[in-house]
Design a protein around this motif. Structure first.
Motif, PDB file in Angstrom:
ATOM      1  N   PRO A 143       0.795  -1.228   0.000  1.00  0.00           N
ATOM      2  CA  PRO A 143       0.000   0.000   0.000  1.00  0.00           C
ATOM      3  C   PRO A 143       0.826   1.276   0.000  1.00  0.00           C
ATOM      4  O   PRO A 143       0.281   2.360  -0.238  1.00  0.00           O
ATOM      5  CB  PRO A 143      -0.804  -0.103   1.306  1.00  0.00           C
ATOM      6  N   PHE A 144       2.112   1.169   0.261  1.00  0.00           N
ATOM      7  CA  PHE A 144       2.935   2.349   0.496  1.00  0.00           C
ATOM      8  C   PHE A 144       3.900   2.670  -0.645  1.00  0.00           C
ATOM      9  O   PHE A 144       4.664   3.619  -0.549  1.00  0.00           O
ATOM     10  CB  PHE A 144       3.731   2.168   1.796  1.00  0.00           C
ATOM     11  N   VAL A 145       3.870   1.873  -1.714  1.00  0.00           N
ATOM     12  CA  VAL A 145       4.819   2.081  -2.806  1.00  0.00           C
ATOM     13  C   VAL A 145       4.137   2.744  -3.991  1.00  0.00           C
ATOM     14  O   VAL A 145       2.971   2.467  -4.302  1.00  0.00           O
ATOM     15  CB  VAL A 145       5.487   0.759  -3.250  1.00  0.00           C
ATOM     16  N   ALA A 146       4.883   3.617  -4.680  1.00  0.00           N
ATOM     17  CA  ALA A 146       4.344   4.311  -5.844  1.00  0.00           C
ATOM     18  C   ALA A 146       4.308   3.408  -7.067  1.00  0.00           C
ATOM     19  O   ALA A 146       3.526   3.647  -7.990  1.00  0.00           O
ATOM     20  CB  ALA A 146       5.174   5.564  -6.127  1.00  0.00           C
ATOM     21  N   ASP A 147       5.158   2.390  -7.097  1.00  0.00           N
ATOM     22  CA  ASP A 147       5.246   1.506  -8.257  1.00  0.00           C
ATOM     23  C   ASP A 147       5.028   0.057  -7.820  1.00  0.00           C
ATOM     24  O   ASP A 147       5.983  -0.710  -7.675  1.00  0.00           O
ATOM     25  CB  ASP A 147       6.619   1.665  -8.920  1.00  0.00           C
ATOM     26  N   PRO A 148       3.769  -0.334  -7.605  1.00  0.00           N
ATOM     27  CA  PRO A 148       3.525  -1.703  -7.135  1.00  0.00           C
ATOM     28  C   PRO A 148       3.914  -2.774  -8.138  1.00  0.00           C
ATOM     29  O   PRO A 148       4.260  -3.887  -7.743  1.00  0.00           O
ATOM     30  CB  PRO A 148       2.019  -1.716  -6.854  1.00  0.00           C
ATOM     31  N   VAL A 149       3.876  -2.462  -9.428  1.00  0.00           N
ATOM     32  CA  VAL A 149       4.262  -3.464 -10.424  1.00  0.00           C
ATOM     33  C   VAL A 149       5.727  -3.843 -10.251  1.00  0.00           C
ATOM     34  O   VAL A 149       6.103  -5.016 -10.394  1.00  0.00           O
ATOM     35  CB  VAL A 149       3.988  -2.960 -11.851  1.00  0.00           C
TER      36      VAL A 149
ATOM     37  N   VAL B 133       7.328  -3.978  -7.451  1.00  0.00           N
ATOM     38  CA  VAL B 133       7.367  -4.913  -6.324  1.00  0.00           C
ATOM     39  C   VAL B 133       6.928  -6.295  -6.783  1.00  0.00           C
ATOM     40  O   VAL B 133       7.550  -7.311  -6.435  1.00  0.00           O
ATOM     41  CB  VAL B 133       6.484  -4.406  -5.167  1.00  0.00           C
ATOM     42  N   MET B 134       5.845  -6.351  -7.575  1.00  0.00           N
ATOM     43  CA  MET B 134       5.375  -7.648  -8.073  1.00  0.00           C
ATOM     44  C   MET B 134       6.471  -8.349  -8.877  1.00  0.00           C
ATOM     45  O   MET B 134       6.687  -9.560  -8.744  1.00  0.00           O
ATOM     46  CB  MET B 134       4.130  -7.468  -8.947  1.00  0.00           C
ATOM     47  N   ARG B 135       7.151  -7.591  -9.715  1.00  0.00           N
ATOM     48  CA  ARG B 135       8.202  -8.194 -10.547  1.00  0.00           C
ATOM     49  C   ARG B 135       9.390  -8.662  -9.716  1.00  0.00           C
ATOM     50  O   ARG B 135      10.009  -9.687 -10.030  1.00  0.00           O
ATOM     51  CB  ARG B 135       8.643  -7.195 -11.615  1.00  0.00           C
TER      52      ARG B 135
END
Length: 288
Positions: free
Chosen positions: A156-162, A164-166
């Motif tokens: 919830p706290f990251v601007a670029d969740p994709v 993180v997913m990668r």
């Protein structure tokens, strides 16, 4: 959305929020990461003091409703966890990792906040391996883990969740499962209040402008990013995962607590948490 319409539950946990100006504005990845590290370092003591009893020392809870991994088995049956390498992202005091270790798994607890990890050391003396790092730059080799999990941590706290997913995809082995929980996206349309005043829509669900608390110099001290439910699904797929399940925990009769904007009143009417159960989609990414 007006700045007073959505105030994350974390802001209710500390008096420090009273000195910060709440607004909605752009906040990039570096600013968000810096704000999160500082906020959790400052507020870890109060957070663990206030919520530690509910979280337990070695319990795996997916959110304020109290959905317990021992019952939900979203990572798989407890009997299947023995011998598995598991990465917990945004681990806080590593309560979930401790539960995983008790099932025979080999967890690693990662968090951005040094102070949160100090609480993990306080509880178990270093029995669970701890890593201080950013979820967007995981310091592990490709294919290091069988499973990854995050209970309200990092995403919830990251601007670029994709991104993180990668990164999670990269460190998982083929077929690995990734399960994470976040504030249910619909909650951003409601005031974050536990009583009746929190039951009326007050803002646009489609406004993705980050919620930011900033100091007198305009520096962000807390940032939370809203994504719609569709956004979250697309983030999962863009990261190389297949969505297996989306769990929206109902509020159980036994849970009488209030936690920020979470409460029995609201929890019996609208979802407060969304848990995404994902598996590494090797076919979609050419087996990378």
């Amino acid at each position: 959305m007006n700045q007073e319409d959505y105030v994350p539950e974390h802001a209710h946990d500390t008096a420090a929020a009273e000195d910060a100006e709440a607004t909605r504005r752009h906040a990039g990845d570096a600013e968000s990461s810096r704000a999160s590290r500082g906020w959790w370092d400052r507020n870890a003591d109060e957070y663990q003091s206030e919520h530690g009893a509910f979280l337990g020392d070695d319990r795996f809870v997916w959110g304020p409703e109290g959905l317990d991994e021992a019952d939900a088995a979203l990572l798989g049956p407890a009997s299947s966890l023995a011998g598995k390498d598991v990465l917990e992202i945004g681990a806080g005091a590593a309560q979930c990792s401790r539960w995983l270790a008790a099932q025979g798994a080999r967890p690693v607890a990662l968090d951005l906040s040094h102070r949160q990890l100090q609480h993990a050391l306080r509880i178990d003396g270093g029995a669970v391996p701890l890593v201080e790092a950013d979820a967007g730059r995981l310091p592990f080799r490709d294919g290091s883990f069988d499973l990854a999990c995050s209970a309200y941590g990092a995403v919830p706290f990251v601007a670029d969740p994709v991104n993180v997913m990668r990164e999670v995809h990269r460190v998982l082995r083929p077929g690995g499962r990734w399960v994470f929980s976040v504030t249910h996206p619909i909650r951003w349309a409601f005031p974050d209040e536990p009583g009746p005043e929190g039951l009326s829509v007050s803002a646009s669900y489609f406004d993705r402008t980050p919620y930011v608390e900033q100091d007198e110099q305009g520096r962000a001290v807390y940032v939370e990013h809203h994504r719609t439910l569709g956004d979250r699904v697309r983030d999962v797929v863009a990261g190389g995962f297949r969505l297996v399940d989306l769990v929206e925990p109902e509020w159980p009769a036994w849970n009488a607590q209030e936690w920020g904007g979470w409460s029995p009143l609201r929890g019996r009417l609208i979802p407060g948490t969304a848990v995404f159960v994902c598996e590494r989609d090797d076919a979609a990414r050419g087996g990378a």
